[in-house]
Design a protein around this motif. Structure first.
Motif, mmCIF file in Angstrom:
data_model
loop_
_atom_site.group_PDB
_atom_site.id
_atom_site.type_symbol
_atom_site.label_atom_id
_atom_site.label_comp_id
_atom_site.label_asym_id
_atom_site.label_seq_id
_atom_site.Cartn_x
_atom_site.Cartn_y
_atom_site.Cartn_z
ATOM 1 N N LYS A 1 44.953 -17.376 17.093
ATOM 2 C CA LYS A 1 44.681 -17.134 18.506
ATOM 3 C C LYS A 1 44.998 -18.404 19.284
ATOM 4 N N TYR B 1 45.072 -14.893 29.097
ATOM 5 C CA TYR B 1 43.739 -14.271 28.998
ATOM 6 C C TYR B 1 43.052 -14.200 30.359
ATOM 7 N N SER C 1 45.450 -9.181 28.143
ATOM 8 C CA SER C 1 45.250 -8.769 29.539
ATOM 9 C C SER C 1 46.344 -9.249 30.496
HETATM 10 C C1 PBG Z 1 36.814 -13.660 23.460
HETATM 11 C C2 PBG Z 1 38.100 -12.971 23.715
HETATM 12 C C3 PBG Z 1 39.066 -13.228 24.704
HETATM 13 C C4 PBG Z 1 40.028 -12.226 24.569
HETATM 14 C C5 PBG Z 1 39.644 -11.427 23.513
HETATM 15 N N1 PBG Z 1 38.463 -11.928 22.980
HETATM 16 C C6 PBG Z 1 39.108 -14.225 25.779
HETATM 17 C C7 PBG Z 1 39.268 -15.641 25.499
HETATM 18 O O1 PBG Z 1 39.387 -16.094 24.350
HETATM 19 O O2 PBG Z 1 39.216 -16.366 26.491
HETATM 20 C C8 PBG Z 1 41.228 -12.033 25.434
HETATM 21 C C9 PBG Z 1 41.699 -10.643 25.545
HETATM 22 C C10 PBG Z 1 42.658 -10.397 26.625
HETATM 23 O O3 PBG Z 1 43.054 -11.307 27.375
HETATM 24 O O4 PBG Z 1 43.057 -9.229 26.753
HETATM 25 N N2 PBG Z 1 36.897 -14.961 23.026
#
Ligand code: PBG
Length: 320
Positions: free
Chosen positions: A193, A199, A272
């Motif tokens: 990740k 995000y 997203s």
């Molecule tokens: C939680 C999480 C995030 C996303 C999925 N789980 C946000 C982040 O790490 O800031 C992002 C999902 C998306 O942008 O669709 N940590």
């Protein structure tokens, strides 16, 4: 050599093109994400993600029933808790929105239910773990992640998906699940990740943007490729059943790399920001939405992903 070789012969008509198509995207590949919050009758559109909603468990259940009807096999749930604190109590509260929704969906559908295991949505500061000074403390965060995964498993989650990027979390989650008799709950690790600008809309949806600093001391540097393999292999060793690359579109090379070097199912998260960009361009009439969606999802599949988590899943299922 030309004129004997004519590549265009294979593209003469749609039926022939279909016959020689190398990558087949199907509804079986798709997972649909949902944002859930406590209450009832709530369905609130996320401003930066047109067509995506915050829903209470009853509304989310109806949504899941319609998702199942169009042939999608799995959903992933994110929670927007009633309150936030500095130990993420809401994350492992058996009566929070995620747990309620898991129970309802498992009772009423055959969908595979995946839960996002992270603390950021539940923390006042929006970081993915326990904060000590200005740092996120890895080892103090682990028991809370294990507790969260266990709470999801107890509610009936088929797959828990840790997205926090703490080291060693897969191992402690596996131990916690096995210790309570949840040997058959799968772990889908967000192994790779990246710290990503994509995000942004999710953080608006989950109200989880970090209050100070950023996530770069735990999420990966987007410039790194060798490190992706290292992360993936250590999660496999710790007992992950599946691993994920996230985001997807800007990281297709990483998906390909892992597909070739790791033998467990591989997921990609079409996040997203990747959704909102296409939506916004389509709304302005600058891009053809349906073709762009199928092109992007096919590219993620072609790169080597077995499972695609996407806010486009519902629209795509209708097109396939
Ligand atoms: C939680 C999480 C995030 C996303 C999925 N789980 C946000 C982040 O790490 O800031 C992002 C999902 C998306 O942008 O669709 N940590």
């Amino acid at each position: 050599m030309f004129p004997y070789t004519r590549h265009r012969r294979l593209r003469l008509n749609p039926v022939l093109r279909r016959l020689v198509r190398e990558t087949g995207l199907t509804v079986n590949d798709l997972v649909y994400p949902l944002f859930v919050t406590c209450g009832s009758g709530i369905k609130k559109e996320i401003v930066s993600m047109p067509g995506v909603f915050n829903m209470s468990p009853d509304v989310a259940l109806q949504e899941c029933i319609s998702v199942e009807k169009i042939g999608i096999g799995a959903v992933i749930l994110f929670g927007l808790p009633m309150f936030k604190d500095s130990v993420a109590s809401g994350a492992y509260d058996d009566n929070e929105a995620v747990q309620q929704t898991v129970r309802a969906v498992k009772e009423n559908t055959k969908l595979i239910v995946i839960t996002d295991v992270c603390l950021c949505e539940y923390m006042i500061h929006g970081h993915c773990g326990i904060v000590k000074g200005e740092r996120v403390d890895n080892d103090e965060t682990l028991p809370l992640l294990a507790q969260t995964a266990l709470s999801h498993a107890k509610a009936g989650a088929d797959i828990v998906a840790p997205s926090d990027m703490m080291d060693g979390r897969v191992k402690v989650i596996r131990a916690a699940l096995d210790g309570e008799g949840y040997q058959n709950t799968l772990i889908l690790s967000y192994a790779v990740k990246y710290a990503s600008a994509f995000y942004g809309p999710f953080r608006e949806a989950a109200n989880s943007a970090p209050a100070f600093g950023d996530r770069k001391s735990y999420q990966m540097d987007s410039a790194n490729r060798r490190e992706a393999l290292k992360e993936a292999l250590s999660d496999v060793e710790e007992g992950a059943d599946m691993i994920m690359v996230k985001p997807a579109i800007a990281y297709l090379d990483i998906i390909r790399e892992l597909r070739e070097k790791v033998d467990i199912p591989l997921a990609a998260y079409n996040v997203s920001g990747e959704y909102s960009m296409i939506k916004a361009a389509a709304q302005s009439g600058w891009i053809d939405y349906n073709s762009a969606v199928l092109e992007i999802l096919t590219a993620i599949k072609r790169a080597g992903s077995d499972i695609i988590i996407s806010y486009f899943s519902k629209d795509a299922a209708a097109l396939l």
